[in-house]
Design a protein around this motif. Structure first.
Motif, PDB file in Angstrom:
ATOM      1  N   TYR A  16      -8.076  -8.321   1.983  1.00  0.00           N
ATOM      2  CA  TYR A  16      -7.014  -7.648   1.231  1.00  0.00           C
ATOM      3  C   TYR A  16      -5.851  -8.599   0.951  1.00  0.00           C
ATOM      4  O   TYR A  16      -5.344  -8.672  -0.182  1.00  0.00           O
ATOM      5  CB  TYR A  16      -6.514  -6.412   1.984  1.00  0.00           C
ATOM      6  CG  TYR A  16      -5.411  -5.702   1.222  1.00  0.00           C
ATOM      7  CD1 TYR A  16      -5.720  -4.825   0.184  1.00  0.00           C
ATOM      8  CD2 TYR A  16      -4.072  -5.946   1.511  1.00  0.00           C
ATOM      9  CE1 TYR A  16      -4.717  -4.202  -0.547  1.00  0.00           C
ATOM     10  CE2 TYR A  16      -3.062  -5.331   0.787  1.00  0.00           C
ATOM     11  CZ  TYR A  16      -3.390  -4.460  -0.244  1.00  0.00           C
ATOM     12  OH  TYR A  16      -2.392  -3.862  -0.973  1.00  0.00           O
ATOM     13  N   LEU A  19       0.829  -1.206   0.000  1.00  0.00           N
ATOM     14  CA  LEU A  19       0.000   0.000   0.000  1.00  0.00           C
ATOM     15  C   LEU A  19       0.865   1.258   0.000  1.00  0.00           C
ATOM     16  O   LEU A  19       0.507   2.270  -0.617  1.00  0.00           O
ATOM     17  CB  LEU A  19      -0.934  -0.013   1.210  1.00  0.00           C
ATOM     18  CG  LEU A  19      -2.069  -1.037   1.138  1.00  0.00           C
ATOM     19  CD1 LEU A  19      -2.752  -1.186   2.486  1.00  0.00           C
ATOM     20  CD2 LEU A  19      -3.086  -0.635   0.067  1.00  0.00           C
ATOM     21  N   ARG A  23      -0.935   4.665  -1.280  1.00  0.00           N
ATOM     22  CA  ARG A  23      -2.201   4.739  -0.552  1.00  0.00           C
ATOM     23  C   ARG A  23      -1.994   5.008   0.932  1.00  0.00           C
ATOM     24  O   ARG A  23      -2.931   5.383   1.628  1.00  0.00           O
ATOM     25  CB  ARG A  23      -3.002   3.458  -0.769  1.00  0.00           C
ATOM     26  CG  ARG A  23      -3.345   3.226  -2.236  1.00  0.00           C
ATOM     27  CD  ARG A  23      -4.206   2.007  -2.435  1.00  0.00           C
ATOM     28  NE  ARG A  23      -5.553   2.186  -1.892  1.00  0.00           N
ATOM     29  CZ  ARG A  23      -6.491   1.241  -1.916  1.00  0.00           C
ATOM     30  NH1 ARG A  23      -6.216   0.053  -2.447  1.00  0.00           N
ATOM     31  NH2 ARG A  23      -7.686   1.470  -1.407  1.00  0.00           N
ATOM     32  N   LEU A  24      -0.799   4.781   1.424  1.00  0.00           N
ATOM     33  CA  LEU A  24      -0.432   5.202   2.773  1.00  0.00           C
ATOM     34  C   LEU A  24       1.058   5.474   2.803  1.00  0.00           C
ATOM     35  O   LEU A  24       1.791   5.117   1.877  1.00  0.00           O
ATOM     36  CB  LEU A  24      -0.850   4.178   3.837  1.00  0.00           C
ATOM     37  CG  LEU A  24      -0.456   2.703   3.722  1.00  0.00           C
ATOM     38  CD1 LEU A  24       1.021   2.489   4.001  1.00  0.00           C
ATOM     39  CD2 LEU A  24      -1.283   1.873   4.694  1.00  0.00           C
ATOM     40  N   VAL A  56      -7.864   2.110   5.062  1.00  0.00           N
ATOM     41  CA  VAL A  56      -7.405   2.655   3.783  1.00  0.00           C
ATOM     42  C   VAL A  56      -8.061   1.939   2.607  1.00  0.00           C
ATOM     43  O   VAL A  56      -8.441   2.570   1.610  1.00  0.00           O
ATOM     44  CB  VAL A  56      -5.865   2.562   3.692  1.00  0.00           C
ATOM     45  CG1 VAL A  56      -5.388   2.801   2.260  1.00  0.00           C
ATOM     46  CG2 VAL A  56      -5.215   3.568   4.627  1.00  0.00           C
ATOM     47  N   THR A  57      -8.211   0.620   2.724  1.00  0.00           N
ATOM     48  CA  THR A  57      -8.712  -0.171   1.594  1.00  0.00           C
ATOM     49  C   THR A  57     -10.219  -0.349   1.600  1.00  0.00           C
ATOM     50  O   THR A  57     -10.815  -0.646   0.553  1.00  0.00           O
ATOM     51  CB  THR A  57      -8.066  -1.564   1.597  1.00  0.00           C
ATOM     52  OG1 THR A  57      -8.463  -2.274   2.781  1.00  0.00           O
ATOM     53  CG2 THR A  57      -6.550  -1.452   1.543  1.00  0.00           C
ATOM     54  N   SER A  84       2.185   1.812  -3.525  1.00  0.00           N
ATOM     55  CA  SER A  84       1.172   2.348  -4.443  1.00  0.00           C
ATOM     56  C   SER A  84       0.714   3.749  -4.046  1.00  0.00           C
ATOM     57  O   SER A  84      -0.141   4.330  -4.721  1.00  0.00           O
ATOM     58  CB  SER A  84      -0.036   1.408  -4.489  1.00  0.00           C
ATOM     59  OG  SER A  84      -0.694   1.374  -3.226  1.00  0.00           O
ATOM     60  N   TYR A 138      -4.760   7.642  10.213  1.00  0.00           N
ATOM     61  CA  TYR A 138      -5.612   6.518   9.837  1.00  0.00           C
ATOM     62  C   TYR A 138      -6.496   6.053  10.995  1.00  0.00           C
ATOM     63  O   TYR A 138      -7.571   5.496  10.770  1.00  0.00           O
ATOM     64  CB  TYR A 138      -4.744   5.356   9.347  1.00  0.00           C
ATOM     65  CG  TYR A 138      -3.723   5.789   8.319  1.00  0.00           C
ATOM     66  CD1 TYR A 138      -4.115   6.096   7.022  1.00  0.00           C
ATOM     67  CD2 TYR A 138      -2.378   5.928   8.660  1.00  0.00           C
ATOM     68  CE1 TYR A 138      -3.183   6.526   6.077  1.00  0.00           C
ATOM     69  CE2 TYR A 138      -1.444   6.349   7.727  1.00  0.00           C
ATOM     70  CZ  TYR A 138      -1.846   6.654   6.438  1.00  0.00           C
ATOM     71  OH  TYR A 138      -0.932   7.083   5.513  1.00  0.00           O
TER      72      TYR A 138
END
Length: 525
Positions: free
Chosen positions: A177, A74, A79-80, A169-170, A77, A89
């Motif tokens: 996940y 993550l 995303r965090l 996040v997801t 990519s 978060y």
């Protein structure tokens, strides 16, 4: 395929290779291919089901490397961020110093450990533990064991919070996940996080422990919490995980290199823990490894990256020690390739007089917890006031390793004892004169009701005869044994107490320490 070292390796597991006993699954992998895989013993004693390489085991803390890998994917990519404060978060966490995901990955957070917190808050071993229970308890904490990034302490709480961050996040569970982004791409079809303790897992081994008078009993962890633990897998699936380190399908070579790199303290010193794996050496060869243990399940995964060799041992009995077995397997496989001889055997160690010179009471400078070093029938043991009994085996000049634990202690000429876990210092203890034990105060001075808002509990200390007795709901009464003025431990040895006094000398509270929870405050009502 002919495997020339089958017989000496099978001999290591002979004690468990029987149909009426729990046992182990063994996986040996070379260059990402199966070298030898076999089961020993019984997966389910009730039904006589044998253990095989496809038997599914709870692998406890081996889960951490998969949670860490998910965090890394993550982060890769975008995303965090590994260097973002966790409160971005999980905003309900209490305010405090910067706590990053990187702190959690490498066990540098200083947070109090969830298992000790739950126990101190009144959870018993058989009580179901959920991620929600842990989060609610963590949000009540007003302090940490130490400032983030300044010390290493193996803490499960951080990996629970990483799992929660992944879910937020997801928008899907950690189980979902990792299934989609780790296990399916790798073909690990018998591996999953178990976030529902009632979910049926085909092929699962039951876990056991031995009764004091003999005979096996069921001993399974009552968990619905994932991140630091909760993963079920097989040694057959772990072949695919090992292969990914060598020929990545999930992530790329640069990502794998990051996951296998040590973390760093705030001052730049390296910490020998990567993404869910301990980094170090065994007999002069670099290794990456991790052990796991919950209730009767035990597991160990040992990698020799330069030799492209790995060993996985999963077990379903408390009395089995996969860490020892995995290293013994490595001794056979890599004979003649190590840089040093096996660790010294106990019978080649110090004399009885030298051992007796280590006996005494020691106080940790960091936490204040006391530990006794005791000599029983010619064998040396460490007995912390927070619980546990650890046999110490000679491993070099003034150095002792813990039996079946990746830890050691070293005594110095200055009377100190340095304790290390996974090659990282976790305690620095000063010797305390035995005559300092006990307390000059009357035990009645401590009697009363004490409350901790952080734990959400009230405890009563009462006088029984000449003893001070702790009374807690759902637990047996426990006598307090004083180790110094205003300090003591329970007769069960499960935590350490330090009483506090006001300006007039009256006892007004206490500070409580367990192994990985330090200085929880109780106010006297």
């Amino acid at each position: 395929m002919t495997f020339s070292k089958k017989d000496p390796i099978d001999a290591l597991f002979r004690a468990w290779d029987r149909p009426d006993s729990p046992g182990c699954a063994l996986g040996i992998y070379e260059d990402g291919e199966p070298l030898y895989m076999r089961g020993y013993g019984c997966a389910q004693l009730e039904h006589g089901v044998p253990i095989t390489p496809t038997t599914v085991f709870h692998v406890a803390s081996l889960s951490k490397q998969f949670t860490a890998m998910a965090v890394g994917l993550l982060a890769q990519s975008g995303r965090l961020s590994l260097d973002e404060d966790i409160r971005r978060y999980i905003p309900e966490l209490p305010e405090g110093p910067l706590l990053t995901l990187r702190h959690f990955l490498h066990h540098l957070s200083g947070l109090r450990d969830q298992w000790d917190l739950l126990r101190l808050a009144g959870w018993r071993p058989a009580d179901l533990r959920t991620t929600g229970d842990i989060l609610r308890l963590v949000t009540r904490q007003k302090a940490q064991n130490f400032a983030p990034g300044t010390r290493f302490q193996y803490i499960n709480t951080g990996y629970t919070l990483l799992g929660i961050a992944i879910e937020r996040v997801t928008g899907v569970s950690l189980r979902e996940y990792t299934e989609e982004h780790l296990f399916k791409p790798l073909g690990m079809l018998h591996t999953a996080f178990q976030d529902d303790h009632q979910r049926i897992l085909p092929g699962r081994a039951q876990a056991y422990s031995m009764r004091p008078r003999g005979g096996w009993k069921i001993n399974v962890p009552p968990y619905e919490t994932v991140g630091p633990t909760g993963l079920f897998s097989t040694v057959e699936d772990f072949l695919l995980w090992e292969r990914n380190f060598l020929r990545p399908i999930v992530g790329d070579a640069a990502f794998i290199q990051l996951a296998m790199a040590p973390g760093a303290f705030n001052d730049g010193r390296p910490v020998s823990y990567g993404f869910g794996l301990m980094l170090g050496e065994y007999r002069g060869l670099p290794i990456a490894e991790h052990s796991g243990g919950d209730a009767g399940y035990r597991a160990h995964y040992l990698r020799f990256p330069e030799q492209r060799l790995a060993v996985a041992v999963f077990a379903n009995a408390l009395e089995i020690h996969p860490t020892v077995l995995a290293r013994q397997v490595a001794d056979v496989l890599l004979e003649g390739r190590f840089q040093s001889a096996p660790e010294a055997a106990a019978d080649n160690g110090p004399s009885g007089h030298e051992l007796s010179s280590r006996v005494g009471l020691y106080r940790d400078q960091w936490s204040g917890i006391t530990s006794k070093v005791e000599l029983w029938e010619g064998r040396l043991f460490l007995v912390p006031s927070t619980g546990g009994v650890y046999e110490l085996l000679p491993a070099g000049p003034e150095r002792f390793r813990f039996l079946n634990v990746d830890a050691e202690c070293q005594f110095t000429s200055a009377g100190q004892m340095l304790v290390k876990y996974g090659a990282q210092p976790t305690g620095l203890c000063e010797r305390v004169a035995l005559e300092a034990c006990g307390t000059k105060a009357l035990v009645g001075d401590y009697a009363g009701t004490y409350q901790s808002d952080e734990l959400g509990v009230r405890w009563v200390l009462d006088v029984s005869g000449e003893a001070l007795v702790l009374k807690r709901e759902r637990f047996p009464d426990a006598r307090i044994e004083f180790t110094a003025d205003d300090e003591g431990t329970t007769a069960l040895g499960d935590f350490h107490l330090r009483f506090t006094r006001d300006g007039g000398g009256r006892v007004n509270g206490l500070s409580l320490c367990a192994e990985r929870v330090w200085n929880v405050s109780f106010a006297r009502l």
